[in-house]
Design an enzyme around this catalytic site. Sequence first.
Site, PDB file in Angstrom:
ATOM      1  N   GLU A 156     -31.657 -52.926  22.382  1.00  0.00           N
ATOM      2  CA  GLU A 156     -30.240 -52.681  22.635  1.00  0.00           C
ATOM      3  C   GLU A 156     -30.003 -51.622  23.702  1.00  0.00           C
ATOM      4  OE1 GLU A 156     -30.479 -54.683  18.692  1.00  0.00           O
ATOM      5  OE2 GLU A 156     -31.584 -53.061  19.674  1.00  0.00           O
ATOM      6  N   HIS A 193     -25.751 -54.855   7.897  1.00  0.00           N
ATOM      7  CA  HIS A 193     -25.064 -55.917   8.630  1.00  0.00           C
ATOM      8  C   HIS A 193     -23.573 -55.966   8.295  1.00  0.00           C
ATOM      9  CE1 HIS A 193     -29.290 -57.208   8.580  1.00  0.00           C
ATOM     10  NE2 HIS A 193     -29.029 -57.913   9.656  1.00  0.00           N
TER      11      HIS A 193
END
Length: 666
Positions: free
Chosen positions: A405, A472
């Site tokens: 990322e 998540h």
Amino acid sequence: MPTITKSNIDYDKRNLSDKSLLQLYYNMLKPRLIEEKMLILLRQGKISKWFSGIGQEAISVGVTMALKPNEYILPMHRNLGVFTTRDIPLHRLFCQWQGKASGFTKGRDRSFHFGTQDYNIVGMISHLGPQLGVADGIALANLLKKNGKVTAVFTGEGATSEGDFHEALNVAAVWQLPVIFCIENNGYGLSTPTNEQYRCKHLADKGKGYGIESFILDGNNIIETYTKVKKLAESIRKRPRPILIEFKTFRRRGHEEASGTKYVPKELMAFWEAKDPIENFRSYLYSKQILTAEIDDSYHNTLKAEIEDGLSSAYAESPIVSSESEELSDVYKSYDYQDYTPNKDKKELRLIDAISEGLKQSLEKHENLVIMGQDIAEYGGVFKITEGFVDVFGKDRIRNTPICESAIVEAGMGLSIAGMKAVVEMQFSDFVTSGFNPIVNYLAKVHYRWGQNADVVVRMPCGAGVAAGPFHSQTNEAWFTKTPGLKVVYPAFPFDAKGLLATAVNDPNPVMFFEHKALYRSIRQNVPINYYTLPFGKGALLKEGETISIITYGAGVHWALETLEKHPDIDADLLDLRTLQPLDKESILNSVKKTGKVIILQEDSLFGGIASDISAMIMEECFEFLDAPVRRVASIETPIPFASQLEDQYLSRQKFEKALLELFNY
């Protein structure tokens, strides 16, 4: 003629002309004489800090001369030779170091923490590693434009331990980016010697592990540095690929001057002093009768005069004067919002479809837009938002990324520097922690620091209610509303999502675009077929009433609507904020002044959330209008659990109805 000793460095003139050799010498001498002057000024208390590159000039000068002036270089804080070889006026450099207006950062950052598009230089940030991923992005832009340009980026041996280094090398290798990674292996990371930093024999070996051609050069040998880098750059222009070069050199001054060098053994220091790149090259040129005392004196006199002139004009410039409004106006790049009106032709779309359509139409509108993310190409992303995009736009623009990322956010920054646009998908908003540093320290600060915008949208699939557990399910918008320089968008409906996403891509500033996963396939709406935009900073008043104001966003909007349906007697304003930065302060205050009661609903846990700031703002600016305390409703102060019964207990959805009724009856 001065006393000239035999050179301790073996030089091979090769096919270089005498003129070229003298230019190499002159370009090394310039930063050396500036540094010697800076050390005097430091002792006199006329400058506050200095990071010295004395003894390493051959690397900065050699690399810079090997590249073309229109190719980007990303230096570090000991690479003065990059700036001087690119012929930046000394007046401007000295003003930068003194915090004067004629510098490059308006006094907002120091030393070499700046970039300049005029000279194709992108300066560092103190976190060091992100520089490498930014170089990847610039190189990617060059690759896509097929312009045959090379990018060079510097780092020290210490930063090769950072994750950004490894991510950037891997991305460059996978994408075959035309970038030269230059490691200045200078012996110490501040005071930590190399044997306490890595175990491999050579740092160049790290490149081999990523499938990158690697070379080891004598960083004190200007001819070797210049000719080898020039040859490699020419090769990369013809066959784009990354290359790693480890320059063996030494830092003879402290990390910064206040650090000193007491930790360096005297014999080691003496060894490297004998390998001084300028003294040795001077001896070589004298021995070949290329440099004469007359030429040498002329160089010294010319450069010293230039330095004194630059200092005099910098000192003569008045201390920088600014205002609060000027400071605030430079946090974001100015942007004239262009309104594209939705037409009457509509079709029913889910939230996820509206986002997909918005992305597709933005790709059609902006040929310089690149989308990057994990599994977004043939697979279409884990939520299938980009399904089919590769067939239409190709893999150059719809780019699968390795799981890194940080480097991908940095690559987005590099694309922006090179005049392109980027959309970066976080597979889940929770994973943004792995790319947090470049977002809050690079993207957010870059325009304020030196006027470079970050034309990057970071898509953030977020939120609970889907039994996805602690890693998540977060809705972490408050991490970014706190950071000046970022814009934060959080739509609750398909119509808003499509229009706001188009605006986010058009906006030249970094935008965090939150998409609630639980709403992806559960919320439907008739959405205009055409391309349209919606302005930031304008909330949507979904219901109008006189007795209470409900302020919320994201999934909270739908929870509030459900609750009001159950209680038709509650005459409420329901304001969907839609964007959290900029915030629709006017609509909030107008509603509160009208109703006298306000409840703020957020999915995030309470402490430190945006509801707290909105509450404080209301108390400060609407206190005399309030008929009851401001109420905040948020999820409990725990990570988000997996089991549905625990998740239901966690969410603020379960507490909102009771809190609303209590406030209504207050």
